[in-house]
Design an enzyme around this catalytic site. Structure first.
Site, PDB file in Angstrom:
ATOM      1  N   SER A  73       0.681  -1.429   0.320  1.00  0.00           N
ATOM      2  CA  SER A  73      -0.261   0.115  -0.104  1.00  0.00           C
ATOM      3  C   SER A  73       1.262   1.407   0.035  1.00  0.00           C
ATOM      4  O   SER A  73       0.283   1.768   0.234  1.00  0.00           O
ATOM      5  CB  SER A  73      -0.874  -0.176   1.140  1.00  0.00           C
ATOM      6  OG  SER A  73      -0.703   0.437   2.835  1.00  0.00           O
ATOM      7  N   CYS A  76       3.041  -7.475   1.676  1.00  0.00           N
ATOM      8  CA  CYS A  76       2.171  -6.310   2.418  1.00  0.00           C
ATOM      9  C   CYS A  76       1.790  -7.325   3.517  1.00  0.00           C
ATOM     10  O   CYS A  76       1.068  -7.746   3.204  1.00  0.00           O
ATOM     11  CB  CYS A  76       1.033  -5.755   1.843  1.00  0.00           C
ATOM     12  SG  CYS A  76       0.125  -4.794   3.365  1.00  0.00           S
ATOM     13  N   THR A  87      -1.177  -6.937   6.019  1.00  0.00           N
ATOM     14  CA  THR A  87      -2.071  -6.951   5.177  1.00  0.00           C
ATOM     15  C   THR A  87      -2.444  -7.710   4.537  1.00  0.00           C
ATOM     16  O   THR A  87      -4.228  -8.266   4.848  1.00  0.00           O
ATOM     17  CB  THR A  87      -2.518  -5.278   5.641  1.00  0.00           C
ATOM     18  OG1 THR A  87      -2.260  -4.678   6.902  1.00  0.00           O
ATOM     19  CG2 THR A  87      -4.353  -4.945   6.478  1.00  0.00           C
ATOM     20  N   CYS A 137       3.998  -5.745   9.607  1.00  0.00           N
ATOM     21  CA  CYS A 137       4.357  -4.601   8.924  1.00  0.00           C
ATOM     22  C   CYS A 137       5.543  -4.371   8.509  1.00  0.00           C
ATOM     23  O   CYS A 137       6.225  -3.955   8.755  1.00  0.00           O
ATOM     24  CB  CYS A 137       3.302  -3.202   9.512  1.00  0.00           C
ATOM     25  SG  CYS A 137       2.891  -2.099   8.654  1.00  0.00           S
ATOM     26  N   HIS A 183       6.209  -1.332   6.657  1.00  0.00           N
ATOM     27  CA  HIS A 183       6.246  -0.433   6.893  1.00  0.00           C
ATOM     28  C   HIS A 183       7.278  -0.029   8.021  1.00  0.00           C
ATOM     29  O   HIS A 183       8.374   0.057   8.080  1.00  0.00           O
ATOM     30  CB  HIS A 183       5.405   0.476   7.141  1.00  0.00           C
ATOM     31  CG  HIS A 183       4.241   1.345   6.151  1.00  0.00           C
ATOM     32  ND1 HIS A 183       4.061   0.162   5.230  1.00  0.00           N
ATOM     33  CD2 HIS A 183       4.409   2.485   5.153  1.00  0.00           C
ATOM     34  CE1 HIS A 183       3.006   0.673   4.387  1.00  0.00           C
ATOM     35  NE2 HIS A 183       3.413   2.022   4.109  1.00  0.00           N
TER      36      HIS A 183
HETATM   37  N1  DGL Z   1       2.406  -1.918   5.303  1.00  0.00           N
HETATM   38  C1  DGL Z   1       1.413  -2.931   5.323  1.00  0.00           C
HETATM   39  C2  DGL Z   1       1.666  -4.103   6.095  1.00  0.00           C
HETATM   40  O1  DGL Z   1       2.671  -4.807   6.209  1.00  0.00           O
HETATM   41  C3  DGL Z   1       0.620  -1.777   5.380  1.00  0.00           C
HETATM   42  C4  DGL Z   1       0.709  -0.415   5.448  1.00  0.00           C
HETATM   43  C5  DGL Z   1      -1.532  -0.138   5.728  1.00  0.00           C
HETATM   44  O2  DGL Z   1      -1.640  -0.045   6.722  1.00  0.00           O
HETATM   45  O3  DGL Z   1      -1.531   1.161   4.722  1.00  0.00           O
HETATM   46  O4  DGL Z   1       0.827  -4.071   6.884  1.00  0.00           O
END
Ligand code: DGL
Length: 269
Positions: free
Chosen positions: A16, A78, A80, A188, A190
């Site tokens: 994302s 990602c 999520t 996550c 990020h």
């Molecule tokens: N990078 C995403 C993950 O690994 C999530 C970031 C978002 O909430 O968009 O879950």
């Protein structure tokens, strides 16, 4: 027109936003001869606080774009998208699709207290996937799941070490310190952008696990099981696309990948 030797096709990696670049960094080191296309759908960031249906629809939309490139394989970089949409992605697209690993195998090997922490988006924590996988491997383990609803978006906006991100990160880390947890999985993609900050907040007392290394092992297995390994001697290419704020996203990308090694462009999906 794409040549028909699939091994030469790129691997599509997506998230994302910038988060999946933490995965791409490890993938490109593990597979330097592969070509990569990365999609960071930052226009729709964050996804981690959205309803599952919306998360699935966003993931499939990116998948549709990658399928037309075409790519030989997709890596859902990602957590999520992985925990919510992997089955739908696999039902929709015919190429092999790998999601990010949970990283709990490594965490279990490293913990001395037998309590591990998970930091992830609200959507990921709601599935309890890390806890389920961890307890299957080690039933005696305690698992603390820490939802971090505000963190990914703050990182996406470029706050990697300032007071804004520090205040928010401290709030999520407080229970981890209080419970004397020694190993935390960054659930996550990020979060590896702020590993240094997290280590500072925890005084070096907590080991933060980036699951990208487990994911790269899985990608390697899937590439060879499907005879998709690119045997070219030349170094592979990396093309990165964002759906907005290309300048900031590209600056953040260079935290993990040498700017000389990638091209970056804006796209509309
Ligand atoms: N990078 C995403 C993950 O690994 C999530 C970031 C978002 O909430 O968009 O879950």
């Amino acid at each position: 027109m794409m040549i028909d030797d699939r091994t030469k096709w790129p691997i599509g990696v997506f998230d994302s936003g910038i988060g999946g670049l933490s995965v791409l960094k490890v993938l490109k080191e593990a597979f330097p001869n592969e070509n990569f296309i990365y999609i960071g759908d930052n226009l729709n960031n964050p996804v981690g606080n959205r309803p599952y249906q919306e998360i699935t629809s966003l993931a499939c939309h990116i998948g549709s774009f990658l399928a037309t490139v075409p790519v030989k394989m997709m890596v859902v970089a990602c957590n999520t998208f992985t925990v919510v949409a992997l089955d739908d992605l696999r039902a929709k697209f015919s190429c092999p699709i790998v999601g990010v690993c949970q990283g709990v195998k490594t965490a279990i090997q490293k913990t001395k207290t037998n309590i591990i922490g998970i930091m992830a988006t609200a959507a990921t924590v709601q599935t309890h996937i890390h806890k389920h996988v961890a307890l299957e491997i080690e039933p005696q383990l305690s698992v603390w799941e820490q939802p971090c609803p505000d963190l990914a978006h703050i990182i996406e906006k470029g706050h990697l070490s300032d007071a804004v991100v520090e205040t928010v990160a401290k709030k999520y880390i407080a229970p981890i310190i209080e419970k004397q947890i020694d190993v935390v999985v960054l659930g996550c993609t990020h979060y590896p952008f702020i590993t240094t900050l997290l280590e500072k907040i925890t005084d070096g007392q907590v080991l933060f696990i980036d699951p990208s290394y487990e994911t790269a092992d899985l990608v390697g297995r899937v590439l060879s099981d499907n005879q998709l390994v690119n045997r070219q001697a030349a170094k592979g290419t990396i093309h990165i696309y964002f759906t907005k704020d290309v300048e900031l996203a590209s600056e953040l990308a260079s935290e993990f990948i040498d700017p000389a090694e990638f091209s970056v462009e804006k796209i509309t999906l």
